[in-house]
Write an enzyme that holds these catalytic residues in place. Sequence first.
Site, PDB file in Angstrom:
ATOM      1  N   ASP A 174       0.838  -1.190   0.000  1.00 38.29           N
ATOM      2  CA  ASP A 174       0.000   0.000   0.000  1.00 38.29           C
ATOM      3  C   ASP A 174       0.881   1.251   0.000  1.00 38.29           C
ATOM      4  O   ASP A 174       1.854   1.345   0.751  1.00 38.29           O
ATOM      5  CB  ASP A 174      -0.888  -0.034   1.244  1.00 38.29           C
TER       6      ASP A 174
ATOM      7  N   GLU B 136       1.779  -0.379  -5.064  1.00 36.53           N
ATOM      8  CA  GLU B 136       0.879   0.721  -5.372  1.00 36.53           C
ATOM      9  C   GLU B 136       1.799   1.937  -5.472  1.00 36.53           C
ATOM     10  O   GLU B 136       2.167   2.530  -4.457  1.00 36.53           O
ATOM     11  CB  GLU B 136      -0.166   0.913  -4.275  1.00 36.53           C
TER      12      GLU B 136
END
Length: 704
Positions: free
Chosen positions: A355, A392
């Site tokens: 993330d 990401e």
Amino acid sequence: MQLMTPTCKTIPYTIHAGHRYPVGATPMESGTNFCVFSRHATRMQLLLYKKPDSRQPFQTIELNPEINRTFFFWHVFIEGLTGKEKITYTWKADGPDNPEAGYRFNPEIELLDPWSRATTDVLWQRPWNRGPKAHQSGPSMRAMALPKNSYDWQGDVPLRRPCAEEIIYELHVGGFTRHPNSEVAHPGTFSGVIEKIPYLKNLGINAIELLPVMAYDEYDVPDQVRDLGLKNYWGYATHSFFSPHPGYCVRPLSGEHGNEFRDMVKALHKAGISIILDVVYNHTAEGGADGPIINFKGMMNRAFYHLEKTDLSKYRNFSGCGNTVNCNHPLVARFILESLEYWVREFHVDGFRFDLASILARGEDGNPMYHAPVVWNIEFSDILAHTRLIAEAWDAGGLYQVGGFPGYRWAEWNGRYRDVVRRFVRGDKGLTAEFATRLTGSSDLYQAQGRLPTNSINFVTCHDGFTLYDLVSYNEKHNQANGENNRDGEDHNYSWNCGIEGKTDNPEILALRLRLAKNFIAILMLSQGVPMLPAGDEVLRSQQGNNNCYCQDNELSWFDWTLPKKNREMYRFTRQMIGFRKRHPLLMRNRFFTGKTVKISGMPDICWHGKRLHKPQWNDPETQVLACTISRVEPEEEDLHLIFNMSEKKMRMYLPKIKHRQWYRCINTSQKTPDDIIEKKRQRAIQAQTIRINSRSVVVLESR
């Protein structure tokens, strides 16, 4: 050397100096070694509790810095404590309480071991963030001292499936089976996922990407959100990077967190399904200056977090969540690597999705750093050598690295693919050139660096944003239920409601929405790279226009198990499209197209067309039509002819001639089931030189 004799009469443990390695609570032959890192602590206590819900410790151990500290590691060995007792424990650290200098020691607050292998939050109540002077009191989260792991893996090892063959399915462990109609024995748990493996297999999924499963604080939400009784549902609020989340366990007070997770992994592997974990190393549940002290703030605040240079009491917020982990500090980089290797070694996971991964590429000064130590240490780790790495590749501080994330084997969530495909399908004009690039693996992002089509994780939707059905049902977000006056969530969604906002009974609009949803799934499965879809898109799950359900642990977010039957046409189409992709290796290439002639077919590996053969309209600002022919590379394979008409007009298009072969229509998203995707045995040869293409549709032909 014996340090002291415990004063607790009921548990006569003998205490020794202990060792600085390994960190955490480590069971050994004759007891358990406890160790934590704190460079600036001047005093340290270890508190032992009989049970997770015990209000008072049965023993408090004062560590002697002359005996129980080596360099900046505090350690103690407790003889006779094997871990079978399943005691819980906390730490207390004293030191400078000077936030302006970056120190937040508080000897009154009990701290959770950052290296805890199993945590319990049964007594935890997160303090309200009512300002920087908010008082923190009450029981803390606790770690559990565990025995040596003797889990029987029965020969299980991480799967090593070629990444080009992956069909990734993003799901939330809790939400996947928490709905009352899931009919599992233990809803919302790792065990519940096991019961739904037949569904995953039938759909054709061979890799699942789990939203965060490391222990997180469910109460890490803004105060106005807590006022509504909502909590952190997604789990992007990690506090313990070595412990499975107790909320996903059937017996969260037993210390069996790890074994319950292992049972799920073993069952998934037995079914041929890989496990990718969504991991959150960019921030923690401790928030900013007004957030609670859980562990890192109270032991190593200056080292673990990015702080403002001019005022060390303030946290730099590249994550958008209150704090930012200082990933390339030597200790923190080591902590992250050890955590990842632990999940592979002890839990057999197959990959990680990072993330806001661009935070891992920020140096200690907060600036982007191509040779970021933590990124390259992960890339070159022997233990992680066969582990899937997915970034990401952006953060909330403005760093956007899609196509340029450090490292070579790191794949990336391709945000540019998402945006272009959304715009193309809703009917935006003049996008055929970029759409063609995204369809074929985004060579503009990856080829020049020696990377591959499989570096691109292709997706149209994910947990964050509209569901697929909401993408074709809403022009605007509708997040009022989140308690933030609809300010939260992304405003630029590239969605289209097909004429009416939200729910409708209009049959024409419903039919159009279904067609567009099929278009998205078809394009996703026809694209080079690795496809990912979130749980529920295959059955048209809706969140009623809410594109930020991070706090909605309710039916708005949960998988509704009546939908596979209710929306069986969409389910069948998705299942068949996944099967179609698996049947055609030329959709799972490991190298980019070159345009060179393939010997076996006598055609280029790919030919591009517009409304006319061999005349793509790359520079036409009004075009909404594209076609391409992909050549077979093996004698038994079929060539493919793909046609994308996103305009509102029907048209006839010429078909390329293939020597000694005929074209068979297999996919047409404008048709109802079963003619939207036709099984091979039911396909009929096309005798004409042209084919009729309906508006807003995808058509695929294969040659035999």
